[in-house]
Design a protein around this motif. Structure first.
Motif, PDB file in Angstrom:
ATOM      1  N   TYR A 126       0.807  -1.212   0.000  1.00  0.00           N
ATOM      2  CA  TYR A 126       0.000   0.000   0.000  1.00  0.00           C
ATOM      3  C   TYR A 126       0.845   1.269   0.000  1.00  0.00           C
ATOM      4  O   TYR A 126       1.902   1.343   0.635  1.00  0.00           O
ATOM      5  CB  TYR A 126      -0.913   0.050   1.227  1.00  0.00           C
ATOM      6  N   VAL A 127       0.347   2.260  -0.717  1.00  0.00           N
ATOM      7  CA  VAL A 127       0.759   3.642  -0.604  1.00  0.00           C
ATOM      8  C   VAL A 127      -0.427   4.357   0.030  1.00  0.00           C
ATOM      9  O   VAL A 127      -1.562   4.197  -0.428  1.00  0.00           O
ATOM     10  CB  VAL A 127       1.086   4.254  -1.983  1.00  0.00           C
ATOM     11  N   THR A 128      -0.190   5.135   1.085  1.00  0.00           N
ATOM     12  CA  THR A 128      -1.297   5.697   1.849  1.00  0.00           C
ATOM     13  C   THR A 128      -1.206   7.212   1.948  1.00  0.00           C
ATOM     14  O   THR A 128      -0.138   7.761   2.214  1.00  0.00           O
ATOM     15  CB  THR A 128      -1.333   5.081   3.265  1.00  0.00           C
ATOM     16  N   VAL A 129      -2.344   7.864   1.727  1.00  0.00           N
ATOM     17  CA  VAL A 129      -2.469   9.313   1.906  1.00  0.00           C
ATOM     18  C   VAL A 129      -2.757   9.565   3.388  1.00  0.00           C
ATOM     19  O   VAL A 129      -3.839   9.214   3.875  1.00  0.00           O
ATOM     20  CB  VAL A 129      -3.618   9.886   1.051  1.00  0.00           C
ATOM     21  N   PRO A 130      -1.827  10.175   4.135  1.00  0.00           N
ATOM     22  CA  PRO A 130      -2.020  10.286   5.578  1.00  0.00           C
ATOM     23  C   PRO A 130      -2.769  11.514   6.045  1.00  0.00           C
ATOM     24  O   PRO A 130      -3.424  11.485   7.084  1.00  0.00           O
ATOM     25  CB  PRO A 130      -0.585  10.339   6.105  1.00  0.00           C
ATOM     26  N   LEU A 157      -2.157   5.584 -10.768  1.00  0.00           N
ATOM     27  CA  LEU A 157      -0.704   5.466 -10.839  1.00  0.00           C
ATOM     28  C   LEU A 157      -0.196   4.334  -9.951  1.00  0.00           C
ATOM     29  O   LEU A 157       0.733   3.606 -10.320  1.00  0.00           O
ATOM     30  CB  LEU A 157      -0.053   6.784 -10.441  1.00  0.00           C
ATOM     31  N   CYS A 158      -0.802   4.201  -8.794  1.00  0.00           N
ATOM     32  CA  CYS A 158      -0.403   3.115  -7.890  1.00  0.00           C
ATOM     33  C   CYS A 158      -0.736   1.759  -8.509  1.00  0.00           C
ATOM     34  O   CYS A 158       0.072   0.820  -8.444  1.00  0.00           O
ATOM     35  CB  CYS A 158      -1.088   3.271  -6.538  1.00  0.00           C
ATOM     36  N   LYS A 159      -1.910   1.653  -9.113  1.00  0.00           N
ATOM     37  CA  LYS A 159      -2.316   0.393  -9.742  1.00  0.00           C
ATOM     38  C   LYS A 159      -1.358   0.027 -10.862  1.00  0.00           C
ATOM     39  O   LYS A 159      -0.982  -1.146 -11.012  1.00  0.00           O
ATOM     40  CB  LYS A 159      -3.740   0.499 -10.261  1.00  0.00           C
ATOM     41  N   GLU A 160      -0.967   1.015 -11.658  1.00  0.00           N
ATOM     42  CA  GLU A 160      -0.010   0.770 -12.733  1.00  0.00           C
ATOM     43  C   GLU A 160       1.310   0.245 -12.183  1.00  0.00           C
ATOM     44  O   GLU A 160       2.015  -0.520 -12.858  1.00  0.00           O
ATOM     45  CB  GLU A 160       0.235   2.059 -13.522  1.00  0.00           C
ATOM     46  N   GLY A 161       1.634   0.665 -10.954  1.00  0.00           N
ATOM     47  CA  GLY A 161       2.864   0.205 -10.318  1.00  0.00           C
ATOM     48  C   GLY A 161       2.694  -1.046  -9.493  1.00  0.00           C
ATOM     49  O   GLY A 161       3.615  -1.432  -8.753  1.00  0.00           O
ATOM     50  N   GLY A 162       1.529  -1.689  -9.563  1.00  0.00           N
ATOM     51  CA  GLY A 162       1.302  -2.931  -8.834  1.00  0.00           C
ATOM     52  C   GLY A 162       0.964  -2.747  -7.372  1.00  0.00           C
ATOM     53  O   GLY A 162       1.076  -3.686  -6.580  1.00  0.00           O
ATOM     54  N   LEU A 163       0.529  -1.541  -6.993  1.00  0.00           N
ATOM     55  CA  LEU A 163       0.220  -1.233  -5.608  1.00  0.00           C
ATOM     56  C   LEU A 163      -1.224  -0.788  -5.461  1.00  0.00           C
ATOM     57  O   LEU A 163      -1.907  -0.525  -6.445  1.00  0.00           O
ATOM     58  CB  LEU A 163       1.145  -0.118  -5.095  1.00  0.00           C
ATOM     59  N   LYS A 164      -1.673  -0.666  -4.216  1.00  0.00           N
ATOM     60  CA  LYS A 164      -3.006  -0.152  -3.932  1.00  0.00           C
ATOM     61  C   LYS A 164      -2.867   1.130  -3.112  1.00  0.00           C
ATOM     62  O   LYS A 164      -2.006   1.233  -2.239  1.00  0.00           O
ATOM     63  CB  LYS A 164      -3.823  -1.182  -3.139  1.00  0.00           C
TER      64      LYS A 164
END
Length: 291
Positions: A126-130, A157-164
Motif C-alpha cells: 500500500y501507498v497511503t495518503v495520511p 498510478l499506484c495500480k499501474e505500479g502494482g500497488l493499492k
C-alpha cells in the motif's frame, strides 16, 4: 493537538526496555500486529537501525512508514538500507504514509512515481495518503469531490505500479455538508477498484461516528485500520487499548465485513503515559483479546 503535518519530533516511545518485556512474545499463527512508526517519531530518526531492531524483538512483524524524503530517504537512511534493516529484523513495511499535499496542489505526478518506486523497493502493498492540509481539502462538499478526483488519479498510478492506494482519515473529514460529510463523499466518489480506506478508529469515534455503521454502509472498503483507544476522562488523549472508551471487541468482530486485511497499533502525540508500559498493555490486550 499535534498532528503529522507539524512533524515535531518531541514525544514518542522510548523502546529501550521494550525488547526485554517477555509479555511481548508473539504468536506467529495469529493475525500480525503492525505498528505505525509515527509512534516512534522521537527515537526513530535518531537511531533507525537500533529502533527497528527493538521493534522486531518486541514481536511486531509489520510496520507502516512515515517521514520519507526523496532526498534523504527515511531519516537519512537510503531506501535500500532501510529495507535491509527491516529484513534483518523480520519486519515488512506493508504500508507507507507519503505526503501528497504538493502533488494535489500542483497536479504533478512525478512525486507519486517516486513513492511507487520506493514502496516497491520495500516490497509494500500500500501507498497511503495520511493527511490533507486544510487549504487543499476545502470547506465544501464540491471541494471534497474535486479531492476525490485527485485521489483517483493517484490510485491509477499506484495500480499501474502494482500497488493499492489507501486514504487515512482524521476527524475533519466528518464535517457535515447537508446530509453527508467529507468522508462519505470520498467513499462514494473514489473508485473502489483504485482506492481503499485506512480507517483510524480513534478519529472516527472521536468525531462522533460509529465504525460499525460505516462497515455496514460501505462493506469491504476499509482494508487497513489504525488502532488506538480514547481516554475515558479526556477524549483528546489516547489510552492503552482496552482501557478507554472504544469497544474494540465489537469492531474486530466485524473485521470481515469491513474488509480489514491488517491493522497498525498507533500512539499519537497527544499520548502522555509511560510509553513502554502503555505499549506493552496495548500490544498484549490486542494479542489476547482481539485476534
Amino acid at each position: 493537538m499535534i498532528k503529522r503535518r507539524e512533524f515535531l519530533i518531541n514525544t514518542g516511545l522510548a523502546l529501550g526496555a521494550l525488547a526485554l518485556a517477555p509479555t511481548f512474545a508473539f504468536d506467529s499463527k495469529r493475525r500480525p500486529i503492525g505498528i505505525q512508526l509515527w509512534t516512534l517519531r522521537d527515537t526513530l530518526p535518531k537511531d533507525v537501525k537500533g529502533v527497528l531492531a527493538q521493534v522486531g524483538k518486541a514481536g511486531f512483524c509489520e510496520v507502516e512508514t512515515f517521514g520519507y524524503s526523496v532526498d534523504k530517504g527515511f531519516f537519512g537512511t537510503s531506501v535500500r538500507d532501510f529495507k535491509s534493516i527491516l529484513d534483518d529484523n523480520g519486519l515488512k513495511a506493508t504500508s507507507n504514509h507519503f505526503d501528497f499535499n504538493s502533488m494535489i496542489k500542483d497536479g504533478s505526478t512525478d512525486l507519486v512515481k517516486y513513492y511507487v518506486e520506493t514502496a516497491n523497493q520495500l516490497g509494500s502493498e500500500y501507498v497511503t495518503v495520511p493527511y490533507i492540509v486544510s487549504e487543499l481539502r476545502g470547506t465544501t462538499g464540491d471541494a471534497y469531490k474535486k479531492l476525490a478526483l485527485q485521489i483517483n488519479k493517484v490510485g491509477e498510478l499506484c495500480k499501474e505500479g502494482g500497488l493499492k492506494l489507501a486514504y487515512h482519515n482524521h476527524d475533519f473529514e466528518f464535517t457535515k455538508f447537508g446530509s453527508t460529510n467529507g468522508y462519505e463523499i470520498l467513499l462514494k466518489e473514489t473508485d473502489k477498484n483504485l482506492v481503499d480506506f485506512e480507517m483510524d478508529l480513534y478519529w472516527v469515534v472521536r468525531s462522533g461516528n460509529d465504525p460499525l455503521q460505516l462497515f455496514k454502509k460501505y462493506p469491504g472498503r476499509f482494508s487497513m485500520w489504525h488502532v488506538k483507544d480514547m481516554d475515558k476522562v479526556n477524549p483528546d488523549w489516547n489510552a492503552e487499548i482496552g482501557t478507554g472508551t472504544i469497544d474494540f471487541k465489537s469492531i474486530f468482530a466485524q473485521a470481515k465485513l469491513a474488509g480489514m486485511k491488517r491493522f497498525f497499533l498507533e500512539h499519537e502525540s497527544n499520548y502522555k503515559p509511560n510509553p513502554v508500559e502503555s505499549a506493552a498493555t496495548s500490544f498484549n490486550y490486542i494479542r489476547k483479546n482481539l485476534i
